[in-house]
Design a protein around this motif. Sequence first.
Motif, short mmCIF file in Angstrom:
data_model
loop_
_atom_site.label_atom_id
_atom_site.label_comp_id
_atom_site.label_asym_id
_atom_site.label_seq_id
_atom_site.Cartn_x
_atom_site.Cartn_y
_atom_site.Cartn_z
N LYS A 257 -23.30 -61.25 -95.35
CA LYS A 257 -22.44 -61.34 -96.63
C LYS A 257 -21.31 -62.29 -96.31
O LYS A 257 -20.78 -62.66 -97.57
CB LYS A 257 -21.73 -59.75 -96.63
N SER A 258 -21.02 -62.70 -95.35
CA SER A 258 -19.91 -63.86 -94.99
C SER A 258 -20.29 -65.22 -94.91
O SER A 258 -19.63 -65.91 -95.01
CB SER A 258 -19.28 -63.40 -93.93
N LYS A 259 -21.76 -65.61 -94.98
CA LYS A 259 -22.14 -66.74 -94.73
C LYS A 259 -21.66 -67.70 -95.84
O LYS A 259 -21.48 -67.52 -96.74
CB LYS A 259 -23.67 -66.79 -94.67
N GLY B 33 -16.36 -69.82 -100.03
CA GLY B 33 -16.50 -69.08 -98.82
C GLY B 33 -15.28 -68.37 -98.80
O GLY B 33 -15.03 -67.27 -97.96
N ASN C 17 -23.46 -71.57 -90.18
CA ASN C 17 -23.74 -70.17 -90.26
C ASN C 17 -24.26 -69.37 -88.79
O ASN C 17 -23.94 -68.62 -88.59
CB ASN C 17 -24.69 -69.80 -91.31
N TYR D 92 -14.48 -65.54 -100.75
CA TYR D 92 -14.92 -64.20 -100.99
C TYR D 92 -16.60 -64.12 -100.48
O TYR D 92 -17.06 -64.98 -100.58
CB TYR D 92 -14.68 -63.77 -102.45
N ASN D 93 -16.56 -62.97 -100.02
CA ASN D 93 -17.82 -62.54 -99.52
C ASN D 93 -19.02 -62.28 -100.88
O ASN D 93 -18.38 -62.33 -101.95
CB ASN D 93 -18.08 -61.47 -98.32
N THR D 94 -20.29 -61.95 -100.57
CA THR D 94 -21.02 -61.48 -101.69
C THR D 94 -20.73 -60.20 -102.39
O THR D 94 -21.11 -60.24 -103.60
CB THR D 94 -22.50 -61.62 -101.13
N ASN E 178 -13.14 -62.85 -97.83
CA ASN E 178 -13.98 -62.93 -96.75
C ASN E 178 -13.47 -62.95 -95.28
O ASN E 178 -13.02 -64.21 -94.66
CB ASN E 178 -14.79 -64.31 -96.64
N SER F 118 -14.40 -62.10 -92.36
CA SER F 118 -14.96 -62.52 -91.45
C SER F 118 -14.75 -64.26 -90.99
O SER F 118 -14.73 -64.65 -90.10
CB SER F 118 -16.53 -62.53 -91.39
#
Length: 93
Positions: free
Chosen positions: A17-19, A26, A9, A28-30, A35, A37
């Motif tokens: 949001k993308s970690k 990973g 990360n 999908y983001n939060t 995702n 990014s």
Amino acid sequence: MNENIEKINNDLDLSSKSKLSPSSSGDYNTDGNYNVSLASLRSDLVKNIVDQYINEDEGFSIDKAKSFANKIPREEISEDIEIMYNYLVNANG
């Protein structure tokens, strides 16, 4: 593996949001959105991280890749990774 996730990360400078996180692929983001990014990272960045886990001096190692993949919880394996793994194993088997 959690310390590796945090290092990745940081190295990839992913936003909060993308970690990457344990128990998540990973994809999908939060916020629940795709995702972008993570999906748009330069391939050389990813290859430099993954290389040590799947390659030997001669190149791709099926045994090394299988050993590494078996350590990853199923829920953390994204669809893209599964497709790539199957391709590599079939192409080098």
